[in-house]
Design an enzyme around this catalytic site. Structure first.
Site, mmCIF file in Angstrom:
data_model
loop_
_atom_site.group_PDB
_atom_site.id
_atom_site.type_symbol
_atom_site.label_atom_id
_atom_site.label_comp_id
_atom_site.label_asym_id
_atom_site.label_seq_id
_atom_site.Cartn_x
_atom_site.Cartn_y
_atom_site.Cartn_z
ATOM 1 N N HIS A 14 0.671 -1.036 0.220
ATOM 2 C CA HIS A 14 0.227 0.024 -0.103
ATOM 3 C C HIS A 14 0.685 1.570 -0.143
ATOM 4 O O HIS A 14 1.524 1.371 1.251
ATOM 5 C CB HIS A 14 -0.929 -0.225 0.884
ATOM 6 C CG HIS A 14 -1.726 1.170 1.344
ATOM 7 N ND1 HIS A 14 -3.184 0.649 1.493
ATOM 8 C CD2 HIS A 14 -1.823 2.901 1.039
ATOM 9 C CE1 HIS A 14 -3.449 2.513 1.127
ATOM 10 N NE2 HIS A 14 -2.903 2.665 1.421
ATOM 11 N N HIS A 16 1.218 5.306 -1.569
ATOM 12 C CA HIS A 16 1.141 6.468 -2.655
ATOM 13 C C HIS A 16 2.632 7.669 -3.172
ATOM 14 O O HIS A 16 3.185 7.706 -2.313
ATOM 15 C CB HIS A 16 0.771 7.714 -2.141
ATOM 16 C CG HIS A 16 -0.614 7.002 -1.003
ATOM 17 N ND1 HIS A 16 -1.747 7.705 -1.356
ATOM 18 C CD2 HIS A 16 -1.287 6.611 0.051
ATOM 19 C CE1 HIS A 16 -2.877 6.974 -0.770
ATOM 20 N NE2 HIS A 16 -2.673 6.441 0.202
ATOM 21 N N LYS A 100 -9.948 0.016 -5.483
ATOM 22 C CA LYS A 100 -9.416 1.107 -4.606
ATOM 23 C C LYS A 100 -10.342 1.563 -4.479
ATOM 24 O O LYS A 100 -11.000 1.998 -5.171
ATOM 25 C CB LYS A 100 -8.416 1.953 -4.606
ATOM 26 C CG LYS A 100 -8.122 2.850 -3.113
ATOM 27 C CD LYS A 100 -7.567 1.674 -1.902
ATOM 28 C CE LYS A 100 -7.746 2.187 -0.650
ATOM 29 N NZ LYS A 100 -6.355 2.880 -0.275
ATOM 30 N N HIS A 137 -10.365 1.763 2.169
ATOM 31 C CA HIS A 137 -10.054 2.393 3.033
ATOM 32 C C HIS A 137 -11.024 2.658 3.974
ATOM 33 O O HIS A 137 -12.126 2.834 3.475
ATOM 34 C CB HIS A 137 -10.428 3.814 2.899
ATOM 35 C CG HIS A 137 -9.672 4.658 3.137
ATOM 36 N ND1 HIS A 137 -8.329 5.812 3.651
ATOM 37 C CD2 HIS A 137 -10.754 5.245 4.563
ATOM 38 C CE1 HIS A 137 -8.521 6.655 4.389
ATOM 39 N NE2 HIS A 137 -9.994 6.110 5.406
ATOM 40 N N HIS A 175 -4.693 -0.492 6.036
ATOM 41 C CA HIS A 175 -4.235 0.188 7.266
ATOM 42 C C HIS A 175 -5.063 0.747 8.281
ATOM 43 O O HIS A 175 -5.977 1.322 8.351
ATOM 44 C CB HIS A 175 -3.573 1.462 6.241
ATOM 45 C CG HIS A 175 -4.884 2.579 6.253
ATOM 46 N ND1 HIS A 175 -5.979 2.635 6.246
ATOM 47 C CD2 HIS A 175 -4.465 2.699 4.665
ATOM 48 C CE1 HIS A 175 -6.819 3.128 5.177
ATOM 49 N NE2 HIS A 175 -6.160 3.463 3.919
ATOM 50 N N ASP A 248 1.551 2.936 3.144
ATOM 51 C CA ASP A 248 1.162 3.948 3.288
ATOM 52 C C ASP A 248 1.587 5.338 3.107
ATOM 53 O O ASP A 248 1.088 6.253 3.687
ATOM 54 C CB ASP A 248 -0.376 4.171 4.533
ATOM 55 C CG ASP A 248 -1.991 4.988 4.042
ATOM 56 O OD1 ASP A 248 -0.817 5.365 2.453
ATOM 57 O OD2 ASP A 248 -2.404 5.464 4.742
HETATM 58 O O1 DOR Z 1 -3.444 9.476 5.865
HETATM 59 C C1 DOR Z 1 -3.871 9.319 4.553
HETATM 60 N N1 DOR Z 1 -3.536 10.045 3.512
HETATM 61 N N2 DOR Z 1 -4.315 8.485 4.535
HETATM 62 C C2 DOR Z 1 -4.747 8.234 3.079
HETATM 63 O O2 DOR Z 1 -6.134 7.595 2.858
HETATM 64 C C3 DOR Z 1 -4.927 8.809 2.375
HETATM 65 C C4 DOR Z 1 -3.674 9.077 2.148
HETATM 66 C C5 DOR Z 1 -2.665 9.945 1.226
HETATM 67 O O3 DOR Z 1 -3.007 10.375 -0.338
HETATM 68 O O4 DOR Z 1 -2.037 11.549 1.155
HETATM 69 ZN ZN ZN Z 2 -3.044 4.680 1.335
#
Ligand code: DOR
Ligand code: ZN
Length: 345
Positions: A14, A16, A100, A137, A175, A248
């Site tokens: 997971h 970004h 997702k 989520h 998460h 995450d």
């Molecule tokens: O803290 C987070 N940041 N939780 C999420 O679900 C998305 C993520 C983000 O894309 O910044």
């Molecule tokens: Zn995330």
């Protein structure tokens, strides 16, 4: 106390990565430690169609440092307007590992997400039939529900009924942050897996709020209580299980975190394995990090384990106060306290 730890090359289930200059800035951190990562689709605009995912994958591959052996595992962003046929096409292509589900308004770039799970039942039915996992989520957005209860309420109101209704749908609860989520995952069958971040294994809401407000600890789902952290540590350190590593890691420019209305997200990719090693060390479970980081994820997703190994040494180091991040800067998590392990490759 062992001073070196060697694991089969791990994966991040997971992550970004963002896009453009931000992607170029953060990708080398993950590619250095992990063989593969499940890349979240919450770009703006989101990665909705197979063609979007293929184009994003090509941009990630083009941004890799020369010689890096790293495979992005792509995902789609589920909307109420996603045609079910598009998901069949995506499943048949083999080019995406999951779809997702963001409840609309739950987190960063979730505005195109799902308002009512009942509105995407046709899409979820084709995913169940095609064996395409749903990545969730797990928080309600009902304004009447306290932010610290949003995960537990989602399990009761939304995910429980969904798993019962679609028992062949494969789901990853992403998460997880609470003892309630651990009980929920334990009670579910093999259709359900769960990822756990390093920051939820290491920190509680006290770290974010006692004595000062520390915006780099603000993420979603928000950090919880000490007893929740203990439950997460116990689940992560169980050895072979349906719990696996998902950082995450969620980068935001420092001026978007340190400001009156800061974004949710903790950037941990610069020291992901170091942070997990510290958490497992705390509970005397370093010997079980390999299951969590390198075996449980591939087993759940039906993918091969990676070749090769990585090594960490028990050695203190401090990350810089900021990394470059396009035109801005990125404050790494734990910039305020030395790390106890060092990844050496
Ligand atoms: O803290 C987070 N940041 N939780 C999420 O679900 C998305 C993520 C983000 O894309 O910044
Ligand atoms: Zn995330």
């Amino acid at each position: 106390m062992p001073d070196a730890l060697t694991l089969p090359r791990p994966d991040d289930w997971h992550l970004h990565l963002r896009d453009g200059a931000a992607l170029a800035a953060v990708l080398p951190h993950t590619a250095r430690q992990f063989a593969r990562a499940v890349v979240m689709p919450n770009l703006s605009p989101p990665v909705v169609r197979l063609a979007d995912a293929r184009a994003y994958q090509a941009r990630i591959e083009a941004a890799l440092p020369p010689g890096a052996a790293f495979q992005p595992l792509m995902t789609l962003y589920l909307t109420e307007a996603t045609p079910p046929e598009a998901l069949i096409e995506a499943a048949e292509s083999g080019a995406v590992v999951g779809v997702k589900l963001y409840p609309a308004g739950a987190t960063t770039n979730s505005d195109s997400g799902v308002r009512e799970v009942s509105a995407v039942l046709p899409q979820l039915e084709v995913m169940a039939a095609a064996g395409l996992p749903l990545l969730v989520h797990g928080e309600v957005t009902d304004p009447a529900v306290d932010i610290f209860d949003r995960e537990a309420v989602f399990l009761e109101r939304t995910l429980g009924p969904l798993l019962e209704r679609l028992p062949t749908l494969r789901v990853v609860l992403e998460h997880i942050t609470t003892a309630a989520a651990v009980r929920f995952v334990d009670a579910a069958g093999p259709q359900l897996g769960a990822t756990i971040t390093a920051h939820h294994l290491l920190a509680t809401r006290n770290d974010m709020l006692v004595g000062a407000i520390r915006p780099h600890y603000f993420c979603l789902p928000v950090l919880k209580r000490a007893r929740d952290r203990e439950a997460l540590l116990e689940a992560a350190a169980r050895g072979p299980s349906r719990y696996f590593l998902g950082t995450d890691s969620a980068p935001h420019a420092v001026d978007k975190k340190e400001c009156p209305a800061g974004c949710a997200g903790s950037f941990t990719a610069h020291a992901a394995l170091e942070l997990y090693a510290e958490a497992f060390d705390e509970v005397g479970a370093l010997d079980r990090l390999a299951d969590f980081a390198s075996r449980n994820g591939p087993r759940w997703y039906g993918l091969p384990e990676n070749d090769g190994e990585v090594t960490l040494l028990r050695e203190e180091w401090a990350p810089p106060a900021a990394y470059p991040f396009g035109a801005g800067a990125l404050r790494p998590w734990r910039h305020d306290k030395p790390l106890r392990w060092r990844f050496v490759g």
